[in-house]
Design a protein around this motif. Structure first.
Motif, PDB file in Angstrom:
ATOM      1  N   UNK B  31       0.847  -1.193   0.000  1.00  0.00           N
ATOM      2  CA  UNK B  31       0.000   0.000   0.000  1.00  0.00           C
ATOM      3  C   UNK B  31       0.879   1.238   0.000  1.00  0.00           C
ATOM      4  N   UNK B  32       0.607   2.135  -0.939  1.00  0.00           N
ATOM      5  CA  UNK B  32       1.353   3.389  -1.038  1.00  0.00           C
ATOM      6  C   UNK B  32       0.358   4.542  -1.087  1.00  0.00           C
ATOM      7  N   UNK B  33       0.579   5.532  -0.241  1.00  0.00           N
ATOM      8  CA  UNK B  33      -0.250   6.740  -0.240  1.00  0.00           C
ATOM      9  C   UNK B  33       0.625   7.949  -0.515  1.00  0.00           C
ATOM     10  N   UNK B  34       0.021   8.957  -1.115  1.00  0.00           N
ATOM     11  CA  UNK B  34       0.714  10.206  -1.405  1.00  0.00           C
ATOM     12  C   UNK B  34       0.027  11.355  -0.669  1.00  0.00           C
ATOM     13  N   UNK B  35       0.854  12.282  -0.173  1.00  0.00           N
ATOM     14  CA  UNK B  35       0.351  13.456   0.541  1.00  0.00           C
ATOM     15  C   UNK B  35       1.082  14.694   0.042  1.00  0.00           C
ATOM     16  N   UNK B  36       0.376  15.811   0.081  1.00  0.00           N
ATOM     17  CA  UNK B  36       0.979  17.106  -0.232  1.00  0.00           C
ATOM     18  C   UNK B  36       1.081  17.901   1.069  1.00  0.00           C
ATOM     19  N   UNK B  43      -0.599  18.766   5.882  1.00  0.00           N
ATOM     20  CA  UNK B  43      -0.548  17.517   5.114  1.00  0.00           C
ATOM     21  C   UNK B  43      -1.935  17.159   4.618  1.00  0.00           C
ATOM     22  N   UNK B  44      -2.049  16.992   3.299  1.00  0.00           N
ATOM     23  CA  UNK B  44      -3.330  16.633   2.719  1.00  0.00           C
ATOM     24  C   UNK B  44      -3.180  15.392   1.847  1.00  0.00           C
ATOM     25  N   UNK B  45      -4.145  14.504   1.960  1.00  0.00           N
ATOM     26  CA  UNK B  45      -4.143  13.225   1.259  1.00  0.00           C
ATOM     27  C   UNK B  45      -4.421  13.432  -0.229  1.00  0.00           C
ATOM     28  N   UNK B  46      -3.553  12.825  -1.055  1.00  0.00           N
ATOM     29  CA  UNK B  46      -3.742  12.879  -2.504  1.00  0.00           C
ATOM     30  C   UNK B  46      -4.445  11.623  -3.002  1.00  0.00           C
ATOM     31  N   UNK B  47      -3.804  10.484  -2.862  1.00  0.00           N
ATOM     32  CA  UNK B  47      -4.408   9.202  -3.250  1.00  0.00           C
ATOM     33  C   UNK B  47      -3.649   8.048  -2.639  1.00  0.00           C
ATOM     34  N   UNK B  48      -4.289   6.865  -2.758  1.00  0.00           N
ATOM     35  CA  UNK B  48      -3.722   5.642  -2.207  1.00  0.00           C
ATOM     36  C   UNK B  48      -3.813   4.541  -3.247  1.00  0.00           C
ATOM     37  N   UNK B  83       1.707  27.673  -9.771  1.00  0.00           N
ATOM     38  CA  UNK B  83       2.560  28.143  -8.680  1.00  0.00           C
ATOM     39  C   UNK B  83       2.158  27.500  -7.350  1.00  0.00           C
ATOM     40  N   UNK B  84       0.863  27.303  -7.170  1.00  0.00           N
ATOM     41  CA  UNK B  84       0.342  26.741  -5.927  1.00  0.00           C
ATOM     42  C   UNK B  84       0.666  25.279  -5.720  1.00  0.00           C
ATOM     43  N   UNK B  85       1.255  24.647  -6.735  1.00  0.00           N
ATOM     44  CA  UNK B  85       1.645  23.235  -6.590  1.00  0.00           C
ATOM     45  C   UNK B  85       2.981  23.100  -5.877  1.00  0.00           C
ATOM     46  N   UNK B  86       3.644  24.215  -5.630  1.00  0.00           N
ATOM     47  CA  UNK B  86       4.900  24.170  -4.875  1.00  0.00           C
ATOM     48  C   UNK B  86       4.631  23.604  -3.483  1.00  0.00           C
ATOM     49  N   UNK B  87       5.314  22.543  -3.142  1.00  0.00           N
ATOM     50  CA  UNK B  87       5.023  21.844  -1.887  1.00  0.00           C
ATOM     51  C   UNK B  87       6.045  20.750  -1.669  1.00  0.00           C
ATOM     52  N   UNK B  88       5.944  20.124  -0.497  1.00  0.00           N
ATOM     53  CA  UNK B  88       6.688  18.896  -0.213  1.00  0.00           C
ATOM     54  C   UNK B  88       5.725  17.743  -0.483  1.00  0.00           C
ATOM     55  N   UNK B  89       6.087  16.860  -1.388  1.00  0.00           N
ATOM     56  CA  UNK B  89       5.240  15.716  -1.710  1.00  0.00           C
ATOM     57  C   UNK B  89       5.795  14.488  -1.003  1.00  0.00           C
ATOM     58  N   UNK B  90       4.946  13.901  -0.186  1.00  0.00           N
ATOM     59  CA  UNK B  90       5.360  12.788   0.667  1.00  0.00           C
ATOM     60  C   UNK B  90       4.667  11.505   0.254  1.00  0.00           C
ATOM     61  N   UNK B  91       5.418  10.442   0.306  1.00  0.00           N
ATOM     62  CA  UNK B  91       4.901   9.115   0.017  1.00  0.00           C
ATOM     63  C   UNK B  91       4.974   8.308   1.307  1.00  0.00           C
ATOM     64  N   UNK B  92       3.967   7.476   1.540  1.00  0.00           N
ATOM     65  CA  UNK B  92       3.962   6.637   2.737  1.00  0.00           C
ATOM     66  C   UNK B  92       3.586   5.218   2.347  1.00  0.00           C
ATOM     67  N   UNK B  93       4.205   4.250   2.987  1.00  0.00           N
ATOM     68  CA  UNK B  93       3.843   2.863   2.703  1.00  0.00           C
ATOM     69  C   UNK B  93       3.343   2.167   3.965  1.00  0.00           C
TER      70      UNK B  93
END
Lengths: 111, 112
Positions: B31-36, B43-48, B83-93
């Motif tokens: 399982x892998x999830x992505x967050x912005x 931290x906001x959930x993108x998808x899993x 411009x608003x897409x500037x962020x730290x993109x995090x992945x979690x497993x």
């Protein structure tokens, strides 16, 4: 709506001065509550998972507790290296593994 | 075990471009999830993804997409960068049967 609120937003402590961070939540069917530590420019580092009211977990100077409405992260005799942002997150019931995060508490421990 | 790895660690793009970020989960995790993460929104959930299937999606526009490969590695793509897409993109497993998600170091994206 599922929601997580952390307080205070920022906390400054002297080395050795114990305190607590609060995480209050509203969620339908709590599957788990998680505490993470995040240092600047890094990903969140897992600390604790709590599943049910009354549960407690400890690790070194940190202790996490859970009630039906909130969780506390107690920091005993903190050291400067405990300085970080502490994040609380909940996982609601259902088929999703989505974590809902609070905005975090920025902790600064001064020597 | 090695932790979650993400590449690249830093990216600079200009508006209108697209970007692909990569995530390799902890060995055995499917399982892998992505967050912005942004200063304003946290931290906001993108998808899993689980076993190459998207199981959940957060409230982000269709410009954000992802996929997962048979070896559980995942990619996310952002098209027509703003411009608003500037962020730290995090992945979690997450391991099967377990609830805890372990995060990678993140990819810092700057959109100019």
């Amino acid at each position: 709506e599922d929601q997580v609120t952390q307080s205070p937003e920022a906390l400054r402590l002297q080395e050795g001065e114990s305190s607590s961070l609060n995480c209050s939540y509203t969620v339908s069917g709590l599957r788990g509550l998680f505490w993470y530590r995040q240092d600047p420019g890094k990903g969140p580092e897992f600390l604790f998972t709590l599943y049910s009211a009354g549960e407690e977990k400890e690790k070194e100077r940190l202790k996490a507790t859970l009630t039906k409405k909130e969780s506390f992260l107690h920091i005993t005799a903190p050291k400067p290296e405990d300085s970080a942002t502490y994040l609380c997150a909940v996982q609601a019931g259902g088929a999703t593994n989505k974590l809902i995060f609070g905005t975090g508490t920025l902790l600064a421990v001064q020597p | 075990k090695a932790g979650v790895t993400q590449t690249p660690r830093y990216l600079i793009k200009t508006r209108g471009q697209q970007v692909t970020l990569s995530c390799s989960p902890i060995s055995g995790h499917r399982s892998v999830s992505w967050y912005q993460q942004t200063p304003g929104q946290g931290l906001q959930f993108l998808f899993e993804y689980f076993s190459e299937t998207q199981r959940n999606k957060g409230n982000f526009p269709g410009r954000f997409s992802g996929r997962q490969f048979s070896n559980s590695r995942s990619e996310m793509n952002v098209s027509t960068l703003e411009l608003g897409d500037s962020a730290l993109y995090l992945c979690a497993s997450r391991g099967q049967g377990l609830e805890t998600q372990y995060f990678g170091p993140g990819t810092r994206l700057l959109v100019l």
